[in-house]
Motif scaffolding. Structure first.
Motif, PDB file in Angstrom:
ATOM      1  N   THR A 119      29.066  30.916  30.065  1.00 39.21           N
ATOM      2  CA  THR A 119      28.325  32.027  30.854  1.00 39.21           C
ATOM      3  C   THR A 119      27.455  31.163  31.742  1.00 39.21           C
ATOM      4  N   LEU A 120      27.138  29.863  31.666  1.00 42.48           N
ATOM      5  CA  LEU A 120      26.355  29.180  32.383  1.00 42.48           C
ATOM      6  C   LEU A 120      27.172  28.074  33.092  1.00 42.48           C
ATOM      7  N   PHE A 121      27.092  27.997  34.454  1.00 45.18           N
ATOM      8  CA  PHE A 121      27.822  27.080  35.299  1.00 45.18           C
ATOM      9  C   PHE A 121      27.112  26.359  36.314  1.00 45.18           C
ATOM     10  N   LEU A 122      27.374  25.195  36.602  1.00 44.13           N
ATOM     11  CA  LEU A 122      26.910  24.373  37.449  1.00 44.13           C
ATOM     12  C   LEU A 122      27.843  23.963  38.690  1.00 44.13           C
ATOM     13  N   ASP A 123      27.334  24.316  39.869  1.00 47.68           N
ATOM     14  CA  ASP A 123      28.282  23.800  41.113  1.00 47.68           C
ATOM     15  C   ASP A 123      27.288  22.905  41.787  1.00 47.68           C
ATOM     16  N   ARG A 124      27.462  21.615  41.663  1.00 49.41           N
ATOM     17  CA  ARG A 124      26.761  20.502  42.672  1.00 49.41           C
ATOM     18  C   ARG A 124      26.889  20.643  44.041  1.00 49.41           C
ATOM     19  N   PRO A 125      28.229  20.639  44.484  1.00 52.03           N
ATOM     20  CA  PRO A 125      28.578  20.843  45.909  1.00 52.03           C
ATOM     21  C   PRO A 125      27.702  22.137  46.488  1.00 52.03           C
ATOM     22  N   ALA A 126      27.681  23.154  46.018  1.00 53.05           N
ATOM     23  CA  ALA A 126      26.984  24.365  46.303  1.00 53.05           C
ATOM     24  C   ALA A 126      25.337  24.285  46.181  1.00 53.05           C
ATOM     25  N   LYS A 127      24.868  23.387  45.312  1.00 54.44           N
ATOM     26  CA  LYS A 127      23.481  23.200  44.797  1.00 54.44           C
ATOM     27  C   LYS A 127      23.164  24.581  44.443  1.00 54.44           C
ATOM     28  N   ALA A 128      24.007  24.820  43.255  1.00 59.40           N
ATOM     29  CA  ALA A 128      23.573  26.193  42.765  1.00 59.40           C
ATOM     30  C   ALA A 128      24.115  26.416  41.241  1.00 59.40           C
ATOM     31  N   ILE A 129      23.542  26.974  40.226  1.00 60.25           N
ATOM     32  CA  ILE A 129      23.773  27.376  38.981  1.00 60.25           C
ATOM     33  C   ILE A 129      24.078  29.087  39.047  1.00 60.25           C
ATOM     34  N   TYR A 130      25.114  29.341  38.133  1.00 58.50           N
ATOM     35  CA  TYR A 130      25.733  30.641  38.059  1.00 58.50           C
ATOM     36  C   TYR A 130      25.510  31.024  36.752  1.00 58.50           C
ATOM     37  N   PRO A 160      33.233  41.012  21.485  1.00 60.77           N
ATOM     38  CA  PRO A 160      33.607  42.373  21.944  1.00 60.77           C
ATOM     39  C   PRO A 160      34.094  42.180  23.359  1.00 60.77           C
ATOM     40  N   THR A 161      34.793  42.883  23.889  1.00 63.29           N
ATOM     41  CA  THR A 161      35.493  42.733  25.180  1.00 63.29           C
ATOM     42  C   THR A 161      34.624  43.358  26.200  1.00 63.29           C
ATOM     43  N   ALA A 162      34.258  42.495  27.211  1.00 58.74           N
ATOM     44  CA  ALA A 162      33.626  42.801  28.452  1.00 58.74           C
ATOM     45  C   ALA A 162      34.229  43.045  29.394  1.00 58.74           C
ATOM     46  N   PRO A 163      33.776  43.833  30.608  1.00 51.41           N
ATOM     47  CA  PRO A 163      34.601  44.180  31.958  1.00 51.41           C
ATOM     48  C   PRO A 163      34.764  42.801  32.553  1.00 51.41           C
ATOM     49  N   ALA A 164      35.884  42.861  32.982  1.00 52.78           N
ATOM     50  CA  ALA A 164      36.436  41.688  33.762  1.00 52.78           C
ATOM     51  C   ALA A 164      35.546  41.366  34.893  1.00 52.78           C
ATOM     52  N   LEU A 165      35.319  40.083  35.250  1.00 42.28           N
ATOM     53  CA  LEU A 165      34.565  40.084  36.781  1.00 42.28           C
ATOM     54  C   LEU A 165      35.680  40.147  37.780  1.00 42.28           C
ATOM     55  N   PRO A 166      35.413  40.489  39.143  1.00 37.43           N
ATOM     56  CA  PRO A 166      36.308  40.780  40.031  1.00 37.43           C
ATOM     57  C   PRO A 166      37.063  39.209  40.468  1.00 37.43           C
ATOM     58  N   GLU A 167      38.133  39.051  40.972  1.00 39.41           N
ATOM     59  CA  GLU A 167      38.819  38.102  41.218  1.00 39.41           C
ATOM     60  C   GLU A 167      37.954  36.790  42.040  1.00 39.41           C
ATOM     61  N   LYS A 168      37.267  37.373  43.130  1.00 38.01           N
ATOM     62  CA  LYS A 168      36.266  36.872  44.058  1.00 38.01           C
ATOM     63  C   LYS A 168      35.358  35.945  43.069  1.00 38.01           C
ATOM     64  N   LEU A 169      34.868  36.774  42.464  1.00 37.51           N
ATOM     65  CA  LEU A 169      33.663  35.906  41.368  1.00 37.51           C
ATOM     66  C   LEU A 169      34.257  34.946  40.406  1.00 37.51           C
ATOM     67  N   GLN A 170      35.437  35.343  39.878  1.00 43.92           N
ATOM     68  CA  GLN A 170      36.153  34.528  38.779  1.00 43.92           C
ATOM     69  C   GLN A 170      36.258  33.227  39.602  1.00 43.92           C
ATOM     70  N   LYS A 171      36.813  33.147  40.828  1.00 47.70           N
ATOM     71  CA  LYS A 171      37.109  32.228  41.835  1.00 47.70           C
ATOM     72  C   LYS A 171      35.860  30.989  42.121  1.00 47.70           C
ATOM     73  N   LEU A 196      33.399  30.992  40.191  1.00 45.25           N
ATOM     74  CA  LEU A 196      33.041  30.199  38.695  1.00 45.25           C
ATOM     75  C   LEU A 196      33.853  29.175  38.417  1.00 45.25           C
ATOM     76  N   LYS A 197      35.375  29.194  38.834  1.00 47.70           N
ATOM     77  CA  LYS A 197      36.336  28.218  38.525  1.00 47.70           C
ATOM     78  C   LYS A 197      36.075  27.015  39.175  1.00 47.70           C
ATOM     79  N   GLN A 198      35.228  27.075  40.431  1.00 50.50           N
ATOM     80  CA  GLN A 198      35.077  25.860  40.965  1.00 50.50           C
ATOM     81  C   GLN A 198      33.587  25.231  40.638  1.00 50.50           C
TER      82      GLN A 198
END
Length: 318
Positions: A59-70, A35-46, A48-50
């Motif tokens: 739907t789950l992301f690891l950002d080691r430099p930021a010491k965070a998961i999204y 199903p089509t979900a509303p798109a995240l704003p560009e700032k949040l997509q950016k 997650l791309k990192q």
């Protein structure tokens, strides 16, 4: 030393990551059916791309430099009593503010990758023992109605419950006073308490105070007005770690938080993340509800940012 439960979860995660190795055609087919979900704003997509995606759904992301998961999620509940801040989809959306297309197992493993230490879930026997574990900071990011990207402490989306009776001691009603039928006030003669259902507004307080000049009655009204106003959740999120047991039907090991108890507001032994205070799941005692003034409308896409509190504190102090 890595605990036994951690080793088991790494094994489970490895099995869950295998399906990510699909062909482009298979991925395209799956996306066409989703199903089509509303798109995240560009700032949040950016943001997650990192980071590095950790599950096939991305739907789950690891950002080691930021010491965070999204964690990508969607608002499921704007008003109502709560057991969860977030649950996996198609589990407990009727009592959870957020739902995510991700099971608890890979999130647990991602937290281990951040260096978070799991503790112990809540226990009730022989006495209540609050859940323990790494203290976590959980932040919600989303696009507000004005088009800006908002960032808010998740605890501000949760408030003490207002859909209940509040009480104040009162030995007896003032002589000659009969409470109006259209009032939310009640008097319990047996327990010698004045009761009010729900939040007493300033206007209601002013009206109720005019019913009698009796000092004890006036004090009870003031106590009811103060106690009935909600306050944000004031407790730490802790990485309790849930439990691995054996399914009696299949004989297979299972991680209990995958059943829905992902980020809990009510204490459960199966909770992966819980609050480090006593909070009942009983309908008669449930302590928290969604804050409708803070939570956006159902269907709003959000990003949940989870960090170890020690990493946030160190960064702020550096």
């Amino acid at each position: 030393m890595i605990s036994r439960i951690s080793c088991l979860l790494f094994t489970i995660l490895l099995m869950s990551v295998v399906p990510m190795l699909v062909t482009a055609d298979e991925k395209s087919t799956n996306e066409d059916q989703a199903p089509t979900a509303p798109a995240l704003p560009e700032k949040l997509q950016k943001i997650l791309k990192q980071a590095t995606p950790l599950n096939p759904q991305e739907t789950l992301f690891l950002d080691r430099p930021a010491k965070a998961i999204y964690l990508k999620a969607t608002v499921a509940l704007q008003e109502g009593l709560l057991e969860m801040l977030c649950c996996p989809e198609q589990t407990k959306e009727h009592e959870s503010i957020l739902a995510t297309n991700c099971s608890a197992t890979p999130i647990h493993t991602a937290l281990l990758a951040l260096g978070a230490q799991s503790g112990e879930p809540v226990s009730f026997d022989p006495v209540f023992k609050a859940p323990t574990g790494e203290v976590l900071k959980i932040t919600i990011l989303w696009k507000a109605d004005d088009g800006t990207v908002r960032e808010q402490d998740s605890r501000e989306w949760i408030q003490t419950v207002t859909r209940r009776y509040f009480t104040a001691p009162l030995a007896t009603l003032p002589v000659g006073l009969t409470l109006p039928e259209d009032s939310d006030l009640m008097y319990d003669k047996t327990n010698q308490e004045l009761l009010h259902f729900g939040t007493m507004t300033a206007e209601e307080q002013k009206k109720n105070l005019t019913l009698s000049n009796d000092p004890a009655f006036q004090k009870a009204i003031q106590e009811l007005q103060k106690s009935s106003h909600p306050s944000p959740l004031d407790a730490d999120w802790v990485f309790a770690g849930s439990i691995i047991d054996v399914d009696p039907t299949t004989g297979q090991k299972r991680y209990l938080a995958d059943g829905g108890d992902l980020i809990c507001v009510a204490n459960f032994p199966s909770a992966m993340i819980d609050i480090a205070i006593k909070s009942s799941a009983s309908d008669g005692q449930r302590g928290y509800e969604a804050n409708p003034q803070a939570v956006p409308v159902p269907g709003t896409p959000v990003v949940i940012k989870i960090q170890c509190q020690k990493d946030v504190t160190t960064k702020q102090g550096s």
